[in-house]
Design a protein around this motif. Structure first.
Motif, PDB file in Angstrom:
ATOM      1  N   GLN A   1       0.843  -1.051   0.497  1.00 19.74           N
ATOM      2  CA  GLN A   1      -0.486  -0.324   0.068  1.00 19.74           C
ATOM      3  C   GLN A   1       0.909   1.171  -0.238  1.00 19.74           C
ATOM      4  N   LEU A   2       1.883   0.917   0.755  1.00 15.89           N
ATOM      5  CA  LEU A   2       3.261   2.041   0.746  1.00 15.89           C
ATOM      6  C   LEU A   2       3.175   2.388  -0.923  1.00 15.89           C
ATOM      7  N   VAL A   3       3.485   1.736  -1.293  1.00 18.06           N
ATOM      8  CA  VAL A   3       4.503   1.981  -2.795  1.00 18.06           C
ATOM      9  C   VAL A   3       3.391   2.352  -3.620  1.00 18.06           C
ATOM     10  N   GLU A   4       1.811   1.776  -3.538  1.00 14.65           N
ATOM     11  CA  GLU A   4       1.034   1.996  -4.281  1.00 14.65           C
ATOM     12  C   GLU A   4       0.523   3.765  -4.325  1.00 14.65           C
ATOM     13  N   LYS A   5       0.529   3.858  -3.034  1.00 20.45           N
ATOM     14  CA  LYS A   5       0.189   5.497  -2.420  1.00 20.45           C
ATOM     15  C   LYS A   5       1.384   6.613  -2.467  1.00 20.45           C
ATOM     16  N   LYS A   6       2.684   5.748  -3.092  1.00 22.71           N
ATOM     17  CA  LYS A   6       3.873   6.740  -2.727  1.00 22.71           C
ATOM     18  C   LYS A   6       4.346   7.497  -1.292  1.00 22.71           C
ATOM     19  N   ILE A   7       4.067   6.906  -0.551  1.00 19.04           N
ATOM     20  CA  ILE A   7       4.155   7.341   0.756  1.00 19.04           C
ATOM     21  C   ILE A   7       5.391   6.720   1.410  1.00 19.04           C
ATOM     22  N   THR A   8       6.032   7.739   1.654  1.00 21.56           N
ATOM     23  CA  THR A   8       7.284   6.604   2.562  1.00 21.56           C
ATOM     24  C   THR A   8       7.009   6.392   4.311  1.00 21.56           C
ATOM     25  N   SER A   9       7.491   5.198   4.741  1.00 21.43           N
ATOM     26  CA  SER A   9       6.885   4.663   6.077  1.00 21.43           C
ATOM     27  C   SER A   9       6.890   5.916   7.062  1.00 21.43           C
ATOM     28  N   LYS A  10       8.134   6.565   7.467  1.00 24.10           N
ATOM     29  CA  LYS A  10       8.058   7.909   7.811  1.00 24.10           C
ATOM     30  C   LYS A  10       7.318   8.653   8.273  1.00 24.10           C
TER      31      LYS A  10
ATOM     32  N   LEU B   1       4.110   7.832   6.857  1.00 25.50           N
ATOM     33  CA  LEU B   1       3.199   7.370   7.583  1.00 25.50           C
ATOM     34  C   LEU B   1       2.834   7.668   8.814  1.00 25.50           C
ATOM     35  N   SER B   2       3.789   7.125   9.587  1.00 19.15           N
ATOM     36  CA  SER B   2       4.374   7.704  10.752  1.00 19.15           C
ATOM     37  C   SER B   2       4.161   8.684  11.961  1.00 19.15           C
ATOM     38  N   SER B   3       4.464  10.105  10.666  1.00 18.23           N
ATOM     39  CA  SER B   3       4.252  10.697  11.336  1.00 18.23           C
ATOM     40  C   SER B   3       2.758  11.492  11.120  1.00 18.23           C
ATOM     41  N   GLN B   4       2.582  10.465  10.275  1.00 21.00           N
ATOM     42  CA  GLN B   4       0.156  11.298  10.249  1.00 21.00           C
ATOM     43  C   GLN B   4      -0.053  10.616  10.945  1.00 21.00           C
ATOM     44  N   ILE B   5      -0.379   9.508  11.117  1.00 19.00           N
ATOM     45  CA  ILE B   5      -0.942   8.500  11.935  1.00 19.00           C
ATOM     46  C   ILE B   5      -0.370   8.671  13.965  1.00 19.00           C
ATOM     47  N   GLY B   6       0.911   8.976  14.073  1.00 17.12           N
ATOM     48  CA  GLY B   6       1.313   9.318  15.389  1.00 17.12           C
ATOM     49  C   GLY B   6       1.771   8.058  15.812  1.00 17.12           C
ATOM     50  N   ILE B   7       2.712   7.290  15.121  1.00 19.87           N
ATOM     51  CA  ILE B   7       3.310   6.245  15.678  1.00 19.87           C
ATOM     52  C   ILE B   7       4.904   6.364  15.538  1.00 19.87           C
ATOM     53  N   THR B   8       5.941   5.274  16.458  1.00 20.75           N
ATOM     54  CA  THR B   8       7.205   5.791  15.847  1.00 20.75           C
ATOM     55  C   THR B   8       7.137   4.886  14.689  1.00 20.75           C
ATOM     56  N   GLN B   9       8.203   4.864  13.959  1.00 22.43           N
ATOM     57  CA  GLN B   9       8.674   4.817  13.070  1.00 22.43           C
ATOM     58  C   GLN B   9       9.301   2.894  13.378  1.00 22.43           C
ATOM     59  N   ALA B  10       9.758   2.613  14.033  1.00 23.36           N
ATOM     60  CA  ALA B  10       9.976   1.728  15.104  1.00 23.36           C
ATOM     61  C   ALA B  10       8.556   0.422  15.307  1.00 23.36           C
TER      62      ALA B  10
ATOM     63  N   LEU C   1      -4.160   6.200   3.511  1.00 22.68           N
ATOM     64  CA  LEU C   1      -3.128   5.205   1.799  1.00 22.68           C
ATOM     65  C   LEU C   1      -4.849   5.271   1.527  1.00 22.68           C
ATOM     66  N   GLU C   2      -5.965   5.753   2.028  1.00 26.58           N
ATOM     67  CA  GLU C   2      -7.428   6.019   1.600  1.00 26.58           C
ATOM     68  C   GLU C   2      -7.212   4.162   1.010  1.00 26.58           C
ATOM     69  N   CYS C   3      -7.228   3.526   1.896  1.00 27.47           N
ATOM     70  CA  CYS C   3      -7.634   2.200   1.755  1.00 27.47           C
ATOM     71  C   CYS C   3      -8.470   1.729   2.708  1.00 27.47           C
ATOM     72  N   GLN C   4      -9.443  -0.104   2.786  1.00 28.11           N
ATOM     73  CA  GLN C   4     -10.260  -0.592   3.501  1.00 28.11           C
ATOM     74  C   GLN C   4      -8.682  -1.354   4.462  1.00 28.11           C
TER      75      GLN C   4
END
Length: 72
Positions: A9-18, A20-29, A54-57
């Motif tokens: 999903q990250l690849v399809e939406k072209k979003i980095t893990s960093k 995503l973690s920032s936007q959802i409020g959890i650590t990268q770890a 990610l605009e997904c289910q």
């Protein structure tokens, strides 16, 4: 067994893990633990935030795989 397809999903939406973690409020770890399938569970609140960003289910991220299929 539950397979985690978060990387896909990250690849399809072209979003980095960093990002995503920032936007959802959890650590990268913690996100890494979830992505690798090492997490024992996930809060619905976290799953909800991931799906919003990610605009997904949930089914796009989590997939049930029969353990017997892997052994065949």
């Amino acid at each position: 067994m539950i397979r985690i397809n978060l990387d896909r999903q990250l690849v399809e939406k072209k979003i980095t893990s960093k990002s995503l973690s920032s936007q959802i409020g959890i650590t990268q770890a913690n996100l890494s633990i979830l992505k690798t399938g090492k997490a024992k569970g996930i809060r619905f609140e976290t799953l909800d935030k991931i799906c919003q960003v990610l605009e997904c289910q949930p089914g796009d991220i989590l997939e049930y795989v029969d353990d017997l299929d892997d052994e065949r």
